[in-house]
Design an enzyme around this catalytic site. Structure first.
Site, PDB file in Angstrom:
ATOM      1  N   ASP A   1       0.841  -1.192   0.000  1.00 34.48           N
ATOM      2  CA  ASP A   1       0.000   0.000   0.000  1.00 34.48           C
ATOM      3  C   ASP A   1       0.881   1.248   0.000  1.00 34.48           C
ATOM      4  O   ASP A   1       1.734   1.418   0.867  1.00 34.48           O
ATOM      5  CB  ASP A   1      -0.908  -0.005   1.228  1.00 34.48           C
ATOM      6  CG  ASP A   1      -2.069   0.964   1.100  1.00 34.48           C
ATOM      7  OD1 ASP A   1      -1.863   2.083   0.597  1.00 34.48           O
ATOM      8  OD2 ASP A   1      -3.187   0.608   1.502  1.00 34.48           O
TER       9      ASP A   1
ATOM     10  N   SER B   1      -7.057   4.478  -1.574  1.00 35.58           N
ATOM     11  CA  SER B   1      -6.906   3.024  -1.454  1.00 35.58           C
ATOM     12  C   SER B   1      -8.211   2.280  -1.700  1.00 35.58           C
ATOM     13  O   SER B   1      -8.193   1.126  -2.155  1.00 35.58           O
ATOM     14  CB  SER B   1      -6.363   2.667  -0.069  1.00 35.58           C
ATOM     15  OG  SER B   1      -5.046   3.127   0.082  1.00 35.58           O
TER      16      SER B   1
ATOM     17  N   GLU C   1      -1.606  -7.731   2.268  1.00 33.77           N
ATOM     18  CA  GLU C   1      -1.284  -6.308   2.191  1.00 33.77           C
ATOM     19  C   GLU C   1      -0.224  -5.924   3.219  1.00 33.77           C
ATOM     20  O   GLU C   1      -0.330  -6.265   4.399  1.00 33.77           O
ATOM     21  CB  GLU C   1      -2.533  -5.458   2.453  1.00 33.77           C
ATOM     22  CG  GLU C   1      -2.230  -3.958   2.403  1.00 33.77           C
ATOM     23  CD  GLU C   1      -3.271  -3.097   3.129  1.00 33.77           C
ATOM     24  OE1 GLU C   1      -3.396  -1.921   2.754  1.00 33.77           O
ATOM     25  OE2 GLU C   1      -3.927  -3.600   4.065  1.00 33.77           O
TER      26      GLU C   1
ATOM     27  N   ASP D   1      -1.239  -0.254  -4.727  1.00 37.45           N
ATOM     28  CA  ASP D   1      -2.494   0.411  -5.090  1.00 37.45           C
ATOM     29  C   ASP D   1      -2.251   1.827  -5.589  1.00 37.45           C
ATOM     30  O   ASP D   1      -3.001   2.359  -6.402  1.00 37.45           O
ATOM     31  CB  ASP D   1      -3.473   0.404  -3.920  1.00 37.45           C
ATOM     32  CG  ASP D   1      -2.862   0.936  -2.633  1.00 37.45           C
ATOM     33  OD1 ASP D   1      -1.649   1.213  -2.591  1.00 37.45           O
ATOM     34  OD2 ASP D   1      -3.616   1.067  -1.640  1.00 37.45           O
ATOM     35  N   HIS D   2      -1.169   2.449  -5.125  1.00 40.61           N
ATOM     36  CA  HIS D   2      -0.798   3.811  -5.526  1.00 40.61           C
ATOM     37  C   HIS D   2       0.517   4.159  -4.848  1.00 40.61           C
ATOM     38  O   HIS D   2       1.011   3.398  -4.006  1.00 40.61           O
ATOM     39  CB  HIS D   2      -1.872   4.830  -5.104  1.00 40.61           C
ATOM     40  CG  HIS D   2      -2.198   4.767  -3.643  1.00 40.61           C
ATOM     41  ND1 HIS D   2      -1.353   5.241  -2.661  1.00 40.61           N
ATOM     42  CD2 HIS D   2      -3.275   4.249  -2.989  1.00 40.61           C
ATOM     43  CE1 HIS D   2      -1.881   5.036  -1.473  1.00 40.61           C
ATOM     44  NE2 HIS D   2      -3.051   4.424  -1.646  1.00 40.61           N
TER      45      HIS D   2
END
Length: 426
Positions: A113, A158, A317, A364-365
Site C-alpha cells: 500500500d 486506497s 497487504e 495500489d498507488h
C-alpha cells in the site's frame, strides 16, 4: 514357554490400558480430537499418559498422520504460526523463478500500500533488514508498471484502487467494492468462493482498512468501519488476519475460530486441525518502526491453512509504505518494503512445493511523491514532495504460469484484476 510369555504380556498390556480407563479407545482420555482409521505407530497422550495402539488416538491432516492430539495440554502440535527470522538464499530464489509452473490452482495477490518505484530503489540501496543479496523483488524476472487513477480522480485513494484490483472495474474514491453508481461489484474473492476455493485476506493494517475491505465486502464509504466488520463476518473468509479487533464489537464471529493476539494463533487453530471452520486472527504492533517478519509469519500461517485440493485465493497487504508516506517517515518507507519482501520470500518457498500457484505483486498507488537523492545516497525526509497520494505509476511483479504477460509492460490496475480473475476461474 514362549507362548505362555506372549499370553502374559498381552494380558499385562490389556490390564494397563484398562487401569487408565482404556479399552479400544480409553474412556479416561478426553483429549482426542480426531481419530483415524489407519496408522501403525503408537501414540501417547501427554495429558493422561495412556498409550494407544494401532489406529487409535491419531489425527490426520491431508491424508498424513500427525500425532495424538491432546488439545489443551499440547496446544502447538501443529506449528501453524512459526517464529524467528525468515531465511532464503539467492540460489534458492533463482531456482524457484526458473522452474516450470502449472496452470494455477492457487492465486496470490500481494499489495504494498502506497509503495512507489523509488521506495523499492531506496530500500535496495539502504539494505537495512534486507537479505544479504538485497530484495527478493528485484530478482523477479517478469516486471512492469501499472497506472492507478480512479473513476472520478487522477489521484486515487486506497478504496478505489483496491476495488479496481479486486474487481477489474474503476470506481469513485472512497467507494469499497461499489460501482460509481453505488451498486455492488463482484470481487475476485467472491468468484473464488463460487469456484469452491478457499479465501484468505491478510494485512498488517486494520482488517477494515480500505484495501482488505475492497477484496471482500461492499460499502459506499470506506469509513463505515463497523458496517465493514459486520460484512466481513457475513462473508466468512476462510482466513482473515490483521489489526482492529475493536471494530468487530457488533460483528457476529460465532462461526469463526478467533485469536486475539499472534501468540494464541497456534492454540486456537489446533482446535480445528482439518480446517473445517473459518479463522479470524488479530494482532497489534507498530508496522513501520522496524523491518519485521510478522507479516511473513501471518502469510505462512494463512498458506498452511488455505492449502487444499481445490485451491485458494489469498490477498496479502503490507500497509506500512502508505503510513510512512503520509508521515514523511523515510526509514519507515524502507522498513515497510523489507516487511513486504520477507512475506514474498515465504510465498516463493510455498511455490517451490506448489508450482500450480500464481503470484502477483503490486501497489495500489504511490504515497509521498518520493524522489531519489541527488549525488551521495542518504535517507532523508527531504525526499518527500508531499504527504499525500500521487499518480506515479507503480511496479508490478509476477511469478507463475502466464506471468510474462506483465513483462516490460505498463498496464492499468484493472488489467491486473482481470488477469487474476481469469486465473481464479482457470
Amino acid at each position: 514357554m514362549k507362548k505362555l510369555l506372549a499370553i502374559i504380556c498381552a494380558v499385562l498390556i490389556i490390564f494397563s490400558l484398562c487401569a487408565c480407563g482404556g479399552n479400544a479407545v480409553p474412556a479416561a482420555c478426553e483429549h482426542l480430537e480426531k481419530q483415524a482409521a489407519t496408522c501403525l505407530e503408537p501414540a501417547k497422550c501427554k495429558a493422561c499418559g495412556v498409550t494407544f495402539g494401532e489406529a487409535l488416538g491419531h489425527s490426520f491432516l491431508e491424508g498424513k498422520c500427525i500425532r495424538a492430539n491432546c488439545k489443551e495440554q499440547d496446544p502447538e502440535w501443529i506449528n501453524w504460526y512459526t517464529k524467528g527470522s525468515v531465511s532464503i538464499t539467492k540460489a534458492e530464489i533463482e531456482g524457484i523463478l526458473s522452474a516450470s509452473f502449472k496452470k494455477p490452482k492457487n492465486v496470490i495477490v500481494m499489495i504494498g500500500d502506497g509503495m512507489g518505484p523509488n521506495d523499492i530503489i531506496l530500500t535496495e540501496k539502504n539494505k537495512k533488514g534486507c537479505f544479504d543479496f538485497g530484495l527478493v523483488l528485484n530478482l523477479i524476472k517478469n516486471t512492469g508498471f501499472a497506472t492507478t487513477r480512479s473513476y472520478d480522480a487522477v489521484v486515487t485513494d486506497s478504496a478505489a484502487s483496491g476495488t479496481a484490483l479486486a474487481t477489474g472495474q474503476k470506481t469513485n474514491n472512497g467507494y469499497v467494492g461499489m460501482s460509481p453508481e453505488g451498486k455492488p461489484i463482484k470481487n475476485v474473492a467472491e468468484i473464488a468462493k463460487e469456484k469452491g476455493k478457499r479465501v484468505g485476506i491478510v494485512t498488517n493494517d486494520d482488517i477494515v482498512g480500505a484495501t482488505p475491505s475492497a477484496f471482500a465486502v461492499h460499502n459506499i464509504s470506506r469509513k463505515n468501519y463497523s458496517e465493514l466488520a459486520v460484512s466481513f463476518a457475513k462473508f466468512k473468509p476462510d482466513v482473515l488476519m490483521g489489526q482492529g479487533y475493536s471494530y468487530f464489537d457488533n460483528a457476529d464471529l460465532s462461526a469463526f475460530l478467533v485469536s486475539k493476539d499472534a501468540a494464541s494463533i497456534n492454540s486456537v487453530l489446533n482446535r480445528d486441525p482439518l480446517c473445517e471452520k473459518p479463522f479470524i486472527g488479530f494482532f497489534s504492533e507498530d508496522i513501520i518502526k522496524e523491518p519485521n517478519d510478522t507479516l511473513a509469519h501471518l502469510t505462512e500461517a494463512a498458506l498452511n491453512r488455505l492449502k487444499n485440493d481445490k485451491g485458494f485465493f489469498l490477498m496479502v497487504e503490507s500497509a506500512g509504505t502508505d503510513k510512512a508516506g503520509h508521515n514523511n517517515h523515510i526509514k519507515g518507507k524502507v522498513n515497510s518494503v523489507v516487511t513486504l519482501d520477507r512475506a514474498v520470500a515465504v510465498v516463493l518457498k510455498f511455490m517451490k512445493e506448489n508450482p500450480d500457484t500464481l503470484l502477483i505483486i503490486t501497489s495500489d498507488h504511490e504515497t509521498g511523491g518520493v524522489v531519489l537523492p541527488k549525488g551521495e545516497f542518504k535517507l532523508s525526509s527531504s525526499l518527500f514532495t508531499t504527504d499525500g497520494h500521487t499518480n506515479i505509476d507503480v511496479r508490478t511483479f509476477a511469478v507463475g504460469y502466464g506471468a510474462e504477460y506483465f513483462n516490460n509492460k505498463t498496464v492499468d490496475n484493472t488489467d491486473i484484476a482481470k488477469f487474476v480473475i481469469d486465473a481464479v476461474k482457470n
